[in-house]
Enzyme design. Structure first.
Site, PDB file in Angstrom:
ATOM      1  N   ARG A  46       0.820  -1.217   0.000  1.00  0.00           N
ATOM      2  CA  ARG A  46       0.000   0.000   0.000  1.00  0.00           C
ATOM      3  C   ARG A  46       0.850   1.261   0.000  1.00  0.00           C
ATOM      4  NH1 ARG A  46      -5.597   0.022   2.622  1.00  0.00           N
ATOM      5  NH2 ARG A  46      -4.717   1.774   3.753  1.00  0.00           N
ATOM      6  N   ARG A  57       0.524  12.794  -9.705  1.00  0.00           N
ATOM      7  CA  ARG A  57       0.375  14.244  -9.524  1.00  0.00           C
ATOM      8  C   ARG A  57       1.635  14.995  -9.974  1.00  0.00           C
ATOM      9  NH1 ARG A  57      -4.336  13.830  -9.924  1.00  0.00           N
ATOM     10  NH2 ARG A  57      -5.803  13.948  -8.187  1.00  0.00           N
ATOM     11  N   HIS A  60       1.320  15.319 -13.569  1.00  0.00           N
ATOM     12  CA  HIS A  60       0.342  16.361 -13.905  1.00  0.00           C
ATOM     13  C   HIS A  60       0.963  17.748 -13.803  1.00  0.00           C
ATOM     14  CE1 HIS A  60      -3.168  13.501 -12.733  1.00  0.00           C
ATOM     15  NE2 HIS A  60      -2.891  13.407 -14.022  1.00  0.00           N
ATOM     16  N   SER A  88       8.773   0.831   7.682  1.00  0.00           N
ATOM     17  CA  SER A  88       9.838   0.230   8.489  1.00  0.00           C
ATOM     18  C   SER A  88      11.223   0.717   8.094  1.00  0.00           C
ATOM     19  CB  SER A  88       9.808  -1.294   8.353  1.00  0.00           C
ATOM     20  OG  SER A  88      10.213  -1.679   7.047  1.00  0.00           O
ATOM     21  N   SER A 149      -2.203   1.049   8.035  1.00  0.00           N
ATOM     22  CA  SER A 149      -3.141   2.003   7.426  1.00  0.00           C
ATOM     23  C   SER A 149      -2.846   3.445   7.806  1.00  0.00           C
ATOM     24  CB  SER A 149      -4.585   1.652   7.793  1.00  0.00           C
ATOM     25  OG  SER A 149      -4.968   0.453   7.190  1.00  0.00           O
ATOM     26  N   GLU A 152       0.139   4.726   5.863  1.00  0.00           N
ATOM     27  CA  GLU A 152      -0.156   4.850   4.432  1.00  0.00           C
ATOM     28  C   GLU A 152      -1.057   6.053   4.146  1.00  0.00           C
ATOM     29  OE1 GLU A 152       0.253   0.098   4.657  1.00  0.00           O
ATOM     30  OE2 GLU A 152      -1.735   1.006   4.583  1.00  0.00           O
ATOM     31  N   ASP A 160       0.311  14.803  -0.978  1.00  0.00           N
ATOM     32  CA  ASP A 160      -0.626  15.770  -1.557  1.00  0.00           C
ATOM     33  C   ASP A 160      -0.296  17.186  -1.093  1.00  0.00           C
ATOM     34  OD1 ASP A 160      -2.048  14.066  -3.201  1.00  0.00           O
ATOM     35  OD2 ASP A 160      -3.771  13.880  -1.847  1.00  0.00           O
TER      36      ASP A 160
END
Length: 185
Positions: A46, A57, A60, A88, A149, A152, A160
């Site tokens: 992930r 991005r 872009h 890790s 999670s 990630e 972003d």
């Protein structure tokens, strides 16, 4: 609890992690991206998917960017930047890439929860993301989420944020970036 309550918990957890990230390291990464001849990104699982989203991005925005392992990815060279996403900092394939990067005299950056890891110690730029990784034995006391999670999600939002910062620095608009969006869909 219902899904909406869990969403609120997740948002709170991410906010706590992002609030601890060193902004100087993020600025160093943004500067390294701007200075690089080409940017290469990699990660496993992930974390790798988050890195691919970042690569999209950057494309872009007009950067020359590649995802390591894709069939059209050229060789890394001096003047390039390799950005690894590794909670890790010990994922075998990524450690090998980091070693090769240093031998080729390219710049190495890492987003990791473990700055003292093998990759963290060899990186030129370390963005420490203080989130639980999948390797942690007991995560329930730290996060309601499974495995890595939180790490990630946090790196996706950090990348972003770097894009928004690069947009500001390069005076790019979302409209201008959209001209590079895929059109064969």
């Amino acid at each position: 609890m219902d899904a909406n309550t869990y969403s609120e918990i997740i948002i709170r957890e991410i906010g706590q992690v992002l609030g601890q990230v060193n902004t100087t390291a993020l600025e160093e990464l943004a500067a390294a991206i701007r200075a690089a001849n080409r940017v290469f990104v990699a990660g496993a699982g992930r974390s790798g998917l988050m890195a691919k989203a970042f690569a999209m991005r950057l494309m872009h925005m007009g950067f020359t960017v590649y995802v390591v392992g894709e069939t059209v990815t050229p060789s890394l060279a001096a003047g390039d930047l390799l950005l690894l996403a590794s909670g890790s900092g010990e994922t075998g394939s990524l450690v090998t890439m980091a070693d090769k990067c240093k031998k080729l005299q390219a710049k190495l950056a890492v987003l990791t929860a473990a700055p003292g890891s093998t990759i963290g110690r060899s990186a030129d730029i370390v963005v420490q993301v203080p989130a639980v990784t999948k390797e942690a034995a007991d995560t329930r006391s730290i996060t309601a989420q499974p495995m890595g999670s939180l790490f990630e999600q946090s790196i996706l939002l950090l990348m972003d944020a770097i894009i928004v910062r690069l947009m500001e620095l390069q005076e790019k608009t979302s409209t201008a970036m959209f001209s590079r969006h895929a059109n064969l869909e």
